[in-house]
Scaffold this motif. Structure first.
Motif, PDB file in Angstrom:
ATOM      1  N   LEU A 342       9.023  79.307 -70.918  1.00 60.33           N
ATOM      2  CA  LEU A 342       8.866  78.932 -69.511  1.00 60.33           C
ATOM      3  C   LEU A 342      10.035  78.886 -68.748  1.00 60.33           C
ATOM      4  CD1 LEU A 342       5.565  76.967 -69.810  1.00 60.33           C
ATOM      5  CD2 LEU A 342       5.562  79.441 -69.283  1.00 60.33           C
ATOM      6  N   LEU A 343      10.854  78.158 -69.244  1.00 54.74           N
ATOM      7  CA  LEU A 343      12.124  77.784 -68.582  1.00 54.74           C
ATOM      8  C   LEU A 343      13.071  79.146 -68.222  1.00 54.74           C
ATOM      9  CD1 LEU A 343      13.361  74.650 -69.427  1.00 54.74           C
ATOM     10  CD2 LEU A 343      12.829  75.065 -67.201  1.00 54.74           C
ATOM     11  N   HIS A 344      13.063  80.128 -69.382  1.00 51.91           N
ATOM     12  CA  HIS A 344      13.806  81.129 -69.365  1.00 51.91           C
ATOM     13  C   HIS A 344      13.103  82.170 -68.297  1.00 51.91           C
ATOM     14  CE1 HIS A 344      14.889  85.169 -70.742  1.00 51.91           C
ATOM     15  NE2 HIS A 344      16.044  84.612 -71.426  1.00 51.91           N
ATOM     16  N   ARG A 345      11.994  82.310 -68.311  1.00 48.01           N
ATOM     17  CA  ARG A 345      11.214  83.186 -67.499  1.00 48.01           C
ATOM     18  C   ARG A 345      11.390  82.781 -65.797  1.00 48.01           C
ATOM     19  NH1 ARG A 345       6.234  86.897 -67.623  1.00 48.01           N
ATOM     20  NH2 ARG A 345       7.266  87.194 -69.705  1.00 48.01           N
ATOM     21  N   ALA A 346      11.367  81.267 -65.771  1.00 49.84           N
ATOM     22  CA  ALA A 346      11.457  80.746 -64.234  1.00 49.84           C
ATOM     23  C   ALA A 346      13.028  81.083 -63.568  1.00 49.84           C
ATOM     24  CB  ALA A 346      11.400  79.438 -64.346  1.00 49.84           C
ATOM     25  N   LEU A 347      14.148  80.720 -64.579  1.00 50.01           N
ATOM     26  CA  LEU A 347      15.560  80.787 -64.083  1.00 50.01           C
ATOM     27  C   LEU A 347      15.650  82.382 -64.061  1.00 50.01           C
ATOM     28  CD1 LEU A 347      17.253  78.174 -66.033  1.00 50.01           C
ATOM     29  CD2 LEU A 347      16.525  78.087 -63.814  1.00 50.01           C
ATOM     30  N   GLY A 412       8.187  94.744 -56.722  1.00 53.04           N
ATOM     31  CA  GLY A 412       7.640  93.741 -57.404  1.00 53.04           C
ATOM     32  C   GLY A 412       6.149  93.577 -57.072  1.00 53.04           C
ATOM     33  N   HIS A 413       5.778  92.285 -57.573  1.00 52.50           N
ATOM     34  CA  HIS A 413       4.122  91.934 -57.080  1.00 52.50           C
ATOM     35  C   HIS A 413       4.160  90.601 -56.510  1.00 52.50           C
ATOM     36  CE1 HIS A 413       3.366  95.269 -60.057  1.00 52.50           C
ATOM     37  NE2 HIS A 413       4.165  94.630 -60.795  1.00 52.50           N
ATOM     38  N   GLY A 414       5.237  90.118 -56.174  1.00 52.21           N
ATOM     39  CA  GLY A 414       5.186  88.848 -55.504  1.00 52.21           C
ATOM     40  C   GLY A 414       4.617  87.547 -56.322  1.00 52.21           C
ATOM     41  N   LEU A 415       4.955  87.911 -57.792  1.00 52.27           N
ATOM     42  CA  LEU A 415       4.556  86.821 -58.509  1.00 52.27           C
ATOM     43  C   LEU A 415       5.701  85.838 -59.247  1.00 52.27           C
ATOM     44  CD1 LEU A 415       1.915  88.463 -60.866  1.00 52.27           C
ATOM     45  CD2 LEU A 415       1.700  86.627 -59.240  1.00 52.27           C
ATOM     46  N   GLY A 416       7.025  86.502 -58.942  1.00 51.44           N
ATOM     47  CA  GLY A 416       8.291  85.707 -59.516  1.00 51.44           C
ATOM     48  C   GLY A 416       8.672  84.359 -59.169  1.00 51.44           C
ATOM     49  N   LEU A 417       8.538  84.070 -57.979  1.00 50.61           N
ATOM     50  CA  LEU A 417       8.743  82.708 -57.512  1.00 50.61           C
ATOM     51  C   LEU A 417       7.333  81.730 -57.672  1.00 50.61           C
ATOM     52  CD1 LEU A 417      10.482  83.208 -54.014  1.00 50.61           C
ATOM     53  CD2 LEU A 417      11.439  82.368 -56.152  1.00 50.61           C
ATOM     54  N   ALA A 418       6.252  82.187 -57.861  1.00 51.89           N
ATOM     55  CA  ALA A 418       5.215  81.378 -57.996  1.00 51.89           C
ATOM     56  C   ALA A 418       5.421  81.048 -59.412  1.00 51.89           C
ATOM     57  CB  ALA A 418       3.967  82.304 -57.944  1.00 51.89           C
ATOM     58  N   ILE A 419       5.675  81.888 -60.357  1.00 57.62           N
ATOM     59  CA  ILE A 419       5.763  81.457 -61.608  1.00 57.62           C
ATOM     60  C   ILE A 419       6.821  80.575 -61.851  1.00 57.62           C
ATOM     61  CG2 ILE A 419       6.558  82.317 -63.891  1.00 57.62           C
ATOM     62  CD1 ILE A 419       4.839  84.859 -63.356  1.00 57.62           C
ATOM     63  N   ALA A 420       8.282  80.831 -61.181  1.00 60.25           N
ATOM     64  CA  ALA A 420       9.238  79.880 -61.246  1.00 60.25           C
ATOM     65  C   ALA A 420       8.547  78.380 -60.975  1.00 60.25           C
ATOM     66  CB  ALA A 420      10.458  80.447 -60.796  1.00 60.25           C
ATOM     67  N   LYS A 421       8.189  78.483 -59.666  1.00 62.49           N
ATOM     68  CA  LYS A 421       7.727  76.975 -59.186  1.00 62.49           C
ATOM     69  C   LYS A 421       6.799  76.126 -60.171  1.00 62.49           C
ATOM     70  CE  LYS A 421       5.561  74.843 -55.327  1.00 62.49           C
ATOM     71  NZ  LYS A 421       6.390  73.813 -54.852  1.00 62.49           N
TER      72      LYS A 421
END
Length: 449
Positions: A342-347, A412-421
């Motif tokens: 999860l941390l890997h994907r967020a960063l 993109g799909h607009g999910l990157g920052l949502a997943i990171a947060k």
């Protein structure tokens, strides 16, 4: 009325009845004891009446006392007996033997507080003066009208107290049970799909624990409404995102069927769309996982320095194609307990977004700092167009796309920052966005060791 109302009403009513019965019984026993144990009155009023009669008898003799009695006020309780040595009253009234005996005892014991006198007339005759209790005097010899019957008075008082207690119990029971009835009605409306139902407006005049319970209930209802609306919006967005690649794949299949010579191009398009679908489904699954309880999952010690360097190896390889690079600076070794994936994907999502929106040839700065309080701060600074101030919080919502006025391509799909947060929050951290004064976006990630 519900069962709670009747429980409160009956409980309070029984309490009032028991308390009233105990108090009434104590008062009755006290008064009854006072009237039966004492044979004569010995209060200030009785002492005054006995004293006046004693003066008339001592200085005026029997005739003076009789003249006084003829002028005596006709009122209840003004009776004073004048008893001679033979136990007979001066004017022939009946003498209660119990009262006489106690009066004699008081004289023998020298009780100064007792309203009883022994007087010698000028003729040398001895008399004992005292005022008997009204109950001990025969009815035909009482002065004034007889006292009212006790039982009807007590019955009337008991009925008034009972009626008052019932009114109070009913009002208090309604006061306590009404908020619960409101909560029940509101919860039923919520269950029927009326997500805007609230109980606080019905309890606006209360300022107690019931009002606080209503506020907590409304907070729960608001949270439930938000979650359900978010779920509906998520389903709508997922359906929309899936519809586009599926439509392009169907178009490619139709094109291959109609023009066999373009089969290779159609297969290439289908492959790209399949990869996009796979990436989208992977992000949706990750987002769904982050919305569940992960407290039971096994954690591990993660070196953030190594994690960031591992990410930069892949990102820098891709950034070279556009003449960019990612620069990493760290002033300490930092590690946290958590989930590596999860941390890997967020960063990775944050850093890849920074590279994606940075102009060609511009670098992206990544820094890691650790203070004396074990607060770890990771900052990612790009030199892109930034984000409008009004949308800095909205970009953390799934499938949200920033409104841009320039020609920058949005992918993109607009999910990157949502997943990171959500991934950072699962690790008890937080993510904030701000626009740099010299241009670009700064993403700040704070974690505790």
């Amino acid at each position: 009325m519900g069962r709670l109302f009747w429980k409160i009403f009956i409980g309070l009513s029984l309490t009032f009845l028991i308390v009233s019965a105990v108090i009434g019984g104590m008062v009755y026993l006290h008064e009854h004891s006072a009237k039966t144990d004492e044979g004569f009155m010995h209060d200030k009023r009785a002492d005054f009446l006995v004293g006046v009669t004693a003066n008339a008898l001592e200085y005026g003799g029997e005739d003076g006392a009789k003249a006084l009695f003829k002028q005596w006020p006709e009122r209840r309780g003004a009776t004073v007996l004048v008893v001679d040595a033979d136990g007979n009253d001066l004017i022939g009234r009946a003498v209660p033997q119990g009262s006489l005996a106690e009066a004699v005892d008081a004289l023998v014991e020298g009780d100064q507080a007792a309203s009883v006198r022994k007087v010698k007339t000028p003729a040398g005759n001895d008399y004992i003066l005292f005022s008997p209790m009204t109950a001990d005097v025969p009815p035909h010899l009482r002065k004034g009208p007889p006292p009212p019957p006790i039982f009807p008075v007590l019955l009337l008082q008991a009925f008034g107290a009972l009626f008052t207690s019932f009114l109070f119990s009913a009002g208090f029971a309604v006061y306590l049970s009404r908020p619960i009835r409101y909560l029940r009605q509101t919860s039923r409306r919520l269950a029927e799909g009326h997500l805007d139902a609230r109980v606080t407006p019905l309890l606006a005049k209360r300022n107690d624990e019931m009002a606080e319970l209503g506020q907590d209930f409304d907070f729960m209802a608001t949270r439930l409404q938000t979650l359900l609306n978010a779920q509906r919006q998520l389903l709508h967005d997922v359906s929309h995102e899936l519809r586009s690649p599926v439509a392009r794949m169907r178009l490619a299949v139709g094109l291959a069927q109609q023009q066999p010579e373009k089969l290779e191009a159609a297969l290439s398009r289908i492959e790209r769309e399949t990869e996009r679908l796979d990436e989208l489904l992977g992000q949706i699954l990750t987002l769904s996982r982050l919305q569940t309880d992960m407290s039971q999952e096994v954690k591990e010690t993660i070196s953030l320095n190594e994690l960031i360097e591992d990410i930069l190896q892949d990102v820098n390889f891709e950034a070279q194609a556009v003449g960019s690079k990612v620069i990493f600076k760290s002033n300490a070794e930092a590690s946290v307990e958590g989930h590596y994936e999860l941390l890997h994907r967020a960063l990775e999502n944050v850093i890849r977004n920074a590279v994606k929106y940075s102009p060609e040839g511009e670098s992206v700065e990544v820094s890691l700092d650790k203070n004396d309080h074990n607060l770890i701060t990771i900052q990612v600074h790009d030199h892109g167009p930034g984000i409008p101030e009004t949308e800095l919080e909205a970009v953390f919502e799934p499938f949200y796309r920033v409104t841009r006025q320039h020609k920058t391509e949005i992918t993109g799909h607009g999910l990157g920052l949502a997943i990171a947060k959500r991934a950072i929050e699962k690790h008890k951290g937080q993510v904030t966005l701000s626009n740099a004064s010299q241009g670009g976006l700064i993403v700040k990630i704070s974690l505790h060791k």
